[in-house]
Design a protein around this motif. Structure first.
Motif, PDB file in Angstrom:
ATOM      1  N   SER A   1       0.839  -1.196   0.000  1.00 23.47           N
ATOM      2  CA  SER A   1       0.000   0.000   0.000  1.00 23.47           C
ATOM      3  C   SER A   1       0.876   1.249   0.000  1.00 23.47           C
ATOM      4  CB  SER A   1      -0.886  -0.002   1.241  1.00 23.47           C
ATOM      5  OG  SER A   1      -1.397   1.275   1.521  1.00 23.47           O
ATOM      6  N   TYR A   2       0.509   2.240  -0.781  1.00 22.13           N
ATOM      7  CA  TYR A   2       1.245   3.504  -0.817  1.00 22.13           C
ATOM      8  C   TYR A   2       1.250   4.150   0.565  1.00 22.13           C
ATOM      9  CZ  TYR A   2       2.444   8.326  -1.868  1.00 22.13           C
ATOM     10  OH  TYR A   2       3.027   9.554  -1.855  1.00 22.13           O
ATOM     11  N   ARG A   3       0.113   4.124   1.241  1.00 23.76           N
ATOM     12  CA  ARG A   3       0.019   4.731   2.567  1.00 23.76           C
ATOM     13  C   ARG A   3       0.875   3.987   3.585  1.00 23.76           C
ATOM     14  NH1 ARG A   3      -6.326   5.322   3.000  1.00 23.76           N
ATOM     15  NH2 ARG A   3      -6.178   3.878   1.308  1.00 23.76           N
TER      16      ARG A   3
ATOM     17  N   LYS B   1       3.596   2.295   2.902  1.00 20.68           N
ATOM     18  CA  LYS B   1       4.987   2.614   2.560  1.00 20.68           C
ATOM     19  C   LYS B   1       5.352   3.986   3.116  1.00 20.68           C
ATOM     20  CE  LYS B   1       8.057   3.143  -1.403  1.00 20.68           C
ATOM     21  NZ  LYS B   1       8.158   3.164  -2.852  1.00 20.68           N
ATOM     22  N   GLN B   2       4.465   4.955   2.937  1.00 18.17           N
ATOM     23  CA  GLN B   2       4.706   6.316   3.415  1.00 18.17           C
ATOM     24  C   GLN B   2       4.792   6.339   4.949  1.00 18.17           C
ATOM     25  OE1 GLN B   2       1.666   9.110   2.271  1.00 18.17           O
ATOM     26  NE2 GLN B   2       3.089  10.818   2.308  1.00 18.17           N
ATOM     27  N   SER B   3       3.942   5.567   5.612  1.00 16.90           N
ATOM     28  CA  SER B   3       3.973   5.508   7.081  1.00 16.90           C
ATOM     29  C   SER B   3       5.284   4.921   7.575  1.00 16.90           C
ATOM     30  CB  SER B   3       2.813   4.665   7.602  1.00 16.90           C
ATOM     31  OG  SER B   3       1.597   5.293   7.337  1.00 16.90           O
ATOM     32  N   LYS B   4       5.749   3.858   6.925  1.00 17.75           N
ATOM     33  CA  LYS B   4       7.020   3.239   7.322  1.00 17.75           C
ATOM     34  C   LYS B   4       8.176   4.221   7.159  1.00 17.75           C
ATOM     35  CE  LYS B   4       5.767  -1.520   6.223  1.00 17.75           C
ATOM     36  NZ  LYS B   4       6.009  -2.657   5.307  1.00 17.75           N
ATOM     37  N   GLU B   5       8.176   4.983   6.067  1.00 21.16           N
ATOM     38  CA  GLU B   5       9.233   5.969   5.837  1.00 21.16           C
ATOM     39  C   GLU B   5       9.192   7.067   6.895  1.00 21.16           C
ATOM     40  OE1 GLU B   5       8.597   7.186   1.795  1.00 21.16           O
ATOM     41  OE2 GLU B   5       9.415   5.325   0.971  1.00 21.16           O
ATOM     42  N   SER B   6       7.993   7.507   7.262  1.00 20.56           N
ATOM     43  CA  SER B   6       7.850   8.545   8.289  1.00 20.56           C
ATOM     44  C   SER B   6       8.344   8.044   9.642  1.00 20.56           C
ATOM     45  CB  SER B   6       6.392   8.984   8.409  1.00 20.56           C
ATOM     46  OG  SER B   6       5.967   9.605   7.226  1.00 20.56           O
TER      47      SER B   6
END
Length: 75
Positions: free
Chosen positions: A54-56, A58-63
């Motif tokens: 999921s894009y979200r 992936k973005q959460s993991k990066e944050s």
């Protein structure tokens, strides 16, 4: 009064879920109810199955990684 059948042919409805159909019985706390709902949803429908991360997510993991790095730098 319009019936469900008349309304369903006039437009589109998009439903998204990250749960497989087998899990819907637990979501609605009733497998019979879940089966009835799914039966109506999937009648005359088209499936678009998207596999992958999921894009979200992936973005959460990066944050979280960025926050973790900042915390470690401050210690």
């Amino acid at each position: 009064m319009k019936s469900y059948r008349e309304d369903m042919r006039k437009g589109s409805i998009i439903i998204t879920s990250n749960k497989v159909f087998d899990e819907w019985g637990r979501i609605f706390y009733d497998p019979v109810l879940a089966t009835a709902i799914l039966d109506r949803f999937i009648h005359h429908c088209h499936f678009v199955v998207i596999k992958g991360e999921s894009y979200r997510m992936k973005q959460s993991k990066e944050s979280l990684k960025a926050i973790s790095t900042k915390v470690q730098e401050n210690e």
